[in-house]
Design a protein around this motif. Structure first.
Motif, short mmCIF file in Angstrom:
data_model
loop_
_atom_site.label_atom_id
_atom_site.label_comp_id
_atom_site.label_asym_id
_atom_site.label_seq_id
_atom_site.Cartn_x
_atom_site.Cartn_y
_atom_site.Cartn_z
N TYR A 1 0.85 -1.19 0.00
CA TYR A 1 0.00 0.00 0.00
C TYR A 1 0.88 1.24 0.00
O TYR A 1 1.65 1.47 0.94
CB TYR A 1 -0.90 -0.01 1.24
N ILE A 2 0.80 2.03 -1.05
CA ILE A 2 1.51 3.29 -1.14
C ILE A 2 0.50 4.37 -0.77
O ILE A 2 -0.39 4.70 -1.55
CB ILE A 2 2.09 3.52 -2.55
N ASN A 3 0.63 4.89 0.43
CA ASN A 3 -0.38 5.77 1.01
C ASN A 3 0.20 7.17 1.21
O ASN A 3 1.04 7.38 2.07
CB ASN A 3 -0.86 5.18 2.34
N VAL A 4 -0.27 8.11 0.40
CA VAL A 4 0.10 9.52 0.56
C VAL A 4 -1.10 10.22 1.19
O VAL A 4 -2.19 10.21 0.62
CB VAL A 4 0.46 10.15 -0.79
N LYS A 5 -0.92 10.80 2.35
CA LYS A 5 -2.06 11.27 3.15
C LYS A 5 -2.98 12.23 2.40
O LYS A 5 -4.19 12.18 2.55
CB LYS A 5 -1.56 11.91 4.44
N GLU A 6 -2.38 13.12 1.60
CA GLU A 6 -3.23 14.10 0.92
C GLU A 6 -3.94 13.53 -0.31
O GLU A 6 -4.83 14.16 -0.88
CB GLU A 6 -2.42 15.35 0.51
N ASN A 7 -3.56 12.31 -0.73
CA ASN A 7 -4.21 11.69 -1.89
C ASN A 7 -5.57 11.10 -1.50
O ASN A 7 -5.68 10.41 -0.50
CB ASN A 7 -3.32 10.60 -2.49
N LYS A 8 -6.58 11.37 -2.32
CA LYS A 8 -7.95 10.96 -1.99
C LYS A 8 -8.47 9.83 -2.88
O LYS A 8 -9.46 9.19 -2.56
CB LYS A 8 -8.89 12.16 -2.10
N LYS A 9 -7.80 9.59 -4.03
CA LYS A 9 -8.26 8.57 -4.96
C LYS A 9 -7.41 7.30 -4.79
O LYS A 9 -6.34 7.34 -4.20
CB LYS A 9 -8.17 9.09 -6.40
N HIS A 10 -7.91 6.19 -5.36
CA HIS A 10 -7.25 4.90 -5.13
C HIS A 10 -7.14 4.12 -6.43
O HIS A 10 -8.07 4.08 -7.24
CB HIS A 10 -8.01 4.08 -4.09
N LEU A 11 -6.00 3.48 -6.61
CA LEU A 11 -5.73 2.64 -7.77
C LEU A 11 -5.34 1.25 -7.29
O LEU A 11 -4.43 1.11 -6.46
CB LEU A 11 -4.60 3.23 -8.62
N ILE A 12 -6.02 0.22 -7.79
CA ILE A 12 -5.61 -1.16 -7.52
C ILE A 12 -4.81 -1.64 -8.72
O ILE A 12 -5.27 -1.58 -9.86
CB ILE A 12 -6.83 -2.08 -7.30
N LEU A 13 -3.60 -2.12 -8.46
CA LEU A 13 -2.69 -2.57 -9.51
C LEU A 13 -2.56 -4.10 -9.45
O LEU A 13 -2.07 -4.65 -8.46
CB LEU A 13 -1.32 -1.92 -9.33
N PHE A 14 -3.03 -4.78 -10.51
CA PHE A 14 -2.90 -6.24 -10.60
C PHE A 14 -1.69 -6.56 -11.47
O PHE A 14 -1.67 -6.23 -12.66
CB PHE A 14 -4.17 -6.86 -11.19
N LEU A 15 -0.71 -7.23 -10.89
CA LEU A 15 0.55 -7.52 -11.56
C LEU A 15 0.44 -8.75 -12.45
O LEU A 15 -0.51 -9.53 -12.36
CB LEU A 15 1.65 -7.73 -10.53
N GLY A 16 1.46 -8.94 -13.30
CA GLY A 16 1.50 -10.10 -14.18
C GLY A 16 2.17 -11.30 -13.53
O GLY A 16 2.53 -11.27 -12.35
#
Length: 211
Positions: A4-19
């Motif tokens: 989880y790369i969590n930047v406090k001021e960031n409000k949106k979320h991206l789920i990354l599915f790897l190969g």
């Protein structure tokens, strides 16, 4: 495990599915791009497909998706974007099926699919590597791609004939999440990125599906 790369001021979320192999290095610039655009990054690691000594052959698909749902609920995340690459295409579609069947409060806003393993032809060519010889798999690879991909094909063929690939195949309903040319319940925008030389999804062999 979930990175989880969590930047406090960031409000949106991206789920990354790897190969297959769980390699992160191809996404360094993409992760930076999304973080700078205000996204936190969620990277669920699919145990059987990790090319390290830490892979977990006991994890089945439903457990993997339930772990993601538990994480999202714990963080009060209800909407998210998805980015997937190669095997991540099947993991994405399985997750889509899982939440749209069981969890109405979770919503995919959009999906970006990079050379995804998602359609029937690609699933057949990769799944049956466990009963095919290394030589025959490599021959199939080379028949689809141009000569400059020869060395990459050797590496990918090797991966398809390891315990990592076999464990991955048997950890999920390999053909239960693949797509035909019907979109069914997709109610959000999807963006497909493919190259001219790819065995998993190919602009000539998979023309009808891509259209």
């Amino acid at each position: 495990n979930i990175l989880y790369i969590n930047v406090k001021e960031n409000k949106k979320h991206l789920i990354l599915f790897l190969g297959l192999g769980g390699m992160l290095w191809p996404f360094n610039n993409i992760i930076d791009f999304y973080v700078n655009k205000g996204y936190n990054i969620i990277i669920p690691l699919h145990g059987p497909s990790q090319s390290s000594l830490n892979y977990n052959l006991n994890l089945y698909e439903e457990d993997y998706y339930d772990n993601i749902v538990h994480f999202l609920n714990e963080k009060y995340i209800n909407t998210f974007t998805i980015l997937s690459w190669s095997l991540g295409g099947m993991l994405y579609k399985g997750f889509h099926n899982h939440i749209y069947t069981n969890y109405n409060h979770l919503q995919i806003e959009e999906a970006y699919l990079i050379e995804p393993l998602i359609n029937t032809r690609g699933c057949i060519d990769t799944y049956f590597s466990h009963i095919r010889s290394f030589k025959d798999t490599l021959k199939i690879m080379n028949s689809v791609t141009s000569k400059e991909y020869k060395n990459y094909n050797i590496i990918f063929t090797y991966f398809l004939h390891t315990v990592v690939s076999f464990g991955t195949q048997n950890s999920m309903g390999y053909f239960s999440n693949n797509e035909t040319n019907t979109k069914n319940d997709i109610n959000y925008p999807r963006y497909l990125f493919i190259s001219t030389d790819d065995i998993v999804i190919n602009y000539k062999l998979d023309k009808i599906y891509i259209q």
